[in-house]
Write a protein that holds these residues in place. Structure first.
Motif, PDB file in Angstrom:
ATOM      1  N   PRO A 189       0.910  -1.341   0.158  1.00 50.04           N
ATOM      2  CA  PRO A 189      -0.178  -0.101  -0.096  1.00 50.04           C
ATOM      3  C   PRO A 189       0.956   1.312  -0.084  1.00 50.04           C
ATOM      4  O   PRO A 189       0.503   2.383  -0.522  1.00 50.04           O
ATOM      5  N   THR A 190       2.082   1.253   0.766  1.00 52.12           N
ATOM      6  CA  THR A 190       3.128   2.220   0.699  1.00 52.12           C
ATOM      7  C   THR A 190       3.392   2.846  -0.625  1.00 52.12           C
ATOM      8  O   THR A 190       3.475   3.921  -1.040  1.00 52.12           O
ATOM      9  N   LEU A 191       3.726   1.662  -1.529  1.00 50.23           N
ATOM     10  CA  LEU A 191       4.271   1.772  -2.705  1.00 50.23           C
ATOM     11  C   LEU A 191       3.297   2.399  -3.711  1.00 50.23           C
ATOM     12  O   LEU A 191       3.397   3.225  -4.695  1.00 50.23           O
ATOM     13  N   LYS A 192       1.831   1.578  -3.465  1.00 55.24           N
ATOM     14  CA  LYS A 192       0.813   2.101  -4.397  1.00 55.24           C
ATOM     15  C   LYS A 192       0.364   3.230  -4.297  1.00 55.24           C
ATOM     16  O   LYS A 192       0.223   4.277  -5.091  1.00 55.24           O
ATOM     17  N   VAL A 198       9.037   7.299 -10.097  1.00 52.70           N
ATOM     18  CA  VAL A 198      10.110   8.006  -9.555  1.00 52.70           C
ATOM     19  C   VAL A 198      10.113   8.221  -7.953  1.00 52.70           C
ATOM     20  O   VAL A 198      10.800   7.685  -7.349  1.00 52.70           O
ATOM     21  N   HIS A 199       9.079   8.676  -7.601  1.00 52.75           N
ATOM     22  CA  HIS A 199       8.627   8.646  -6.206  1.00 52.75           C
ATOM     23  C   HIS A 199       8.657   7.499  -5.337  1.00 52.75           C
ATOM     24  O   HIS A 199       9.099   7.336  -4.394  1.00 52.75           O
ATOM     25  N   ALA A 200       8.103   6.454  -6.131  1.00 54.06           N
ATOM     26  CA  ALA A 200       7.890   5.207  -5.623  1.00 54.06           C
ATOM     27  C   ALA A 200       9.342   4.717  -5.187  1.00 54.06           C
ATOM     28  O   ALA A 200       9.451   3.930  -4.191  1.00 54.06           O
ATOM     29  N   ILE A 201      10.326   4.839  -6.165  1.00 52.32           N
ATOM     30  CA  ILE A 201      11.585   4.444  -6.080  1.00 52.32           C
ATOM     31  C   ILE A 201      12.236   4.853  -4.679  1.00 52.32           C
ATOM     32  O   ILE A 201      12.890   4.199  -3.941  1.00 52.32           O
ATOM     33  N   ASP A 202      11.999   6.279  -4.619  1.00 55.75           N
ATOM     34  CA  ASP A 202      12.628   6.956  -3.448  1.00 55.75           C
ATOM     35  C   ASP A 202      11.876   6.116  -1.861  1.00 55.75           C
ATOM     36  O   ASP A 202      12.635   5.905  -0.959  1.00 55.75           O
ATOM     37  N   VAL A 203      10.606   5.993  -2.004  1.00 55.15           N
ATOM     38  CA  VAL A 203       9.789   5.251  -0.972  1.00 55.15           C
ATOM     39  C   VAL A 203      10.484   4.007  -0.854  1.00 55.15           C
ATOM     40  O   VAL A 203      10.778   3.394   0.211  1.00 55.15           O
ATOM     41  N   CYS A 204      10.590   3.287  -1.869  1.00 53.93           N
ATOM     42  CA  CYS A 204      10.961   1.708  -1.725  1.00 53.93           C
ATOM     43  C   CYS A 204      12.317   1.508  -1.322  1.00 53.93           C
ATOM     44  O   CYS A 204      12.834   0.862  -0.235  1.00 53.93           O
ATOM     45  N   ASN A 215       7.241  -2.123 -14.223  1.00 56.40           N
ATOM     46  CA  ASN A 215       7.768  -0.545 -14.227  1.00 56.40           C
ATOM     47  C   ASN A 215       9.203  -0.402 -14.025  1.00 56.40           C
ATOM     48  O   ASN A 215       9.853   0.580 -14.546  1.00 56.40           O
ATOM     49  N   CYS A 216       9.636  -0.938 -13.051  1.00 57.38           N
ATOM     50  CA  CYS A 216      11.022  -0.891 -12.501  1.00 57.38           C
ATOM     51  C   CYS A 216      11.787  -2.104 -12.799  1.00 57.38           C
ATOM     52  O   CYS A 216      12.959  -1.975 -12.636  1.00 57.38           O
ATOM     53  N   HIS A 217      11.048  -3.139 -12.927  1.00 55.36           N
ATOM     54  CA  HIS A 217      11.964  -4.559 -12.841  1.00 55.36           C
ATOM     55  C   HIS A 217      11.975  -5.183 -14.258  1.00 55.36           C
ATOM     56  O   HIS A 217      12.374  -6.205 -14.563  1.00 55.36           O
ATOM     57  N   VAL A 264      12.569   6.873 -15.031  1.00 52.48           N
ATOM     58  CA  VAL A 264      12.596   5.891 -14.022  1.00 52.48           C
ATOM     59  C   VAL A 264      13.874   5.093 -14.078  1.00 52.48           C
ATOM     60  O   VAL A 264      14.602   4.877 -13.094  1.00 52.48           O
ATOM     61  N   GLU A 265      14.531   4.895 -15.264  1.00 56.13           N
ATOM     62  CA  GLU A 265      15.773   4.423 -15.134  1.00 56.13           C
ATOM     63  C   GLU A 265      17.028   5.320 -14.610  1.00 56.13           C
ATOM     64  O   GLU A 265      17.734   4.882 -13.708  1.00 56.13           O
ATOM     65  N   GLN A 266      16.824   6.595 -14.919  1.00 55.13           N
ATOM     66  CA  GLN A 266      17.338   7.595 -14.166  1.00 55.13           C
ATOM     67  C   GLN A 266      17.328   7.515 -12.781  1.00 55.13           C
ATOM     68  O   GLN A 266      18.514   7.317 -11.936  1.00 55.13           O
ATOM     69  N   ALA A 267      16.230   7.513 -12.223  1.00 59.68           N
ATOM     70  CA  ALA A 267      16.033   7.338 -10.697  1.00 59.68           C
ATOM     71  C   ALA A 267      16.567   6.017 -10.162  1.00 59.68           C
ATOM     72  O   ALA A 267      17.224   6.217  -9.153  1.00 59.68           O
TER      73      ALA A 267
END
Length: 189
Positions: free
Chosen positions: A49-52, A61-67, A148-150, A158-161
């Motif tokens: 839920p945090t990632l969603k 990009v923000h989700a990557i920071d959160v993860c 999206n990230c994997h 996303v690749e940059q983040a």
């Protein structure tokens, strides 16, 4: 006659003690497995839920920071709360400092990948007692949003983040349903 009876009684006691220990060990293993499953569910039910929410509010990009920050915090908090050593591991790490599988974990991950590729219906989890430790692993499979990230095709921002947070990232190129890694839990007995 007396020595023979004593020998039979001793042997019977040994057999009953062994059977009792095995029954207790089996019962204990079932209880520990159930406890580990609950912890994994708690981890997933906190992280997903945090990632969603991060994706919905500010994008991938923000989700990557959160993860990058929240997943390790969740593992640490659960470890402290439950007295289990909790981590997520992979054969293709995104963060080698936190997610590199040891030899035992790598072996189990390869078994998960093999069973997954054979389309077996058995759950991708493994539990056993080794050297006075209970070890439990549950596979994490790639879902649609994970691609999206994997996945193989990743948006440039996303690749940059990913490169910013994970300069040595190896966790791409997955397909839907692949084994991404596993939750790995250890409890000292």
């Amino acid at each position: 006659m007396n020595n023979k009876m004593t020998a039979i009684a001793s042997f019977t006691f040994f057999i009953l003690t062994t059977i009792s220990a095995e029954a207790n060990n089996s019962s204990s293993k079932q209880q520990l497995t159930a406890e580990a499953q609950t912890i994994v569910k708690s981890f997933a039910n906190t992280l997903k839920p945090t990632l969603k929410q991060a994706i919905q509010s500010s994008g991938l990009v923000h989700a990557i920071d959160v993860c990058a920050t929240e997943a390790p915090k969740i593992a640490k908090t659960l470890s402290q709360k439950t007295q289990w050593d909790i981590s997520r591991v992979s054969l293709k790490t995104r963060n080698a400092n936190n997610a590199t599988a040891n030899n035992y974990e790598a072996k189990v991950l390869r078994q998960f990948a093999k069973h997954n590729s054979e389309n077996t219906k058995s759950p991708l989890e493994h539990a056993e007692i080794i050297n006075n430790e209970f070890r439990y692993m549950k596979a994490q499979l790639i879902e649609g949003v994970c691609l999206n990230c994997h996945g193989s095709t990743i948006a440039p921002e996303v690749e940059q983040a990913l490169k910013k947070h994970y300069p040595n990232d190896n966790a791409t190129g997955y397909k839907l349903g692949d084994v991404r890694g596993a939750f790995s839990l250890v409890k000292k007995l």
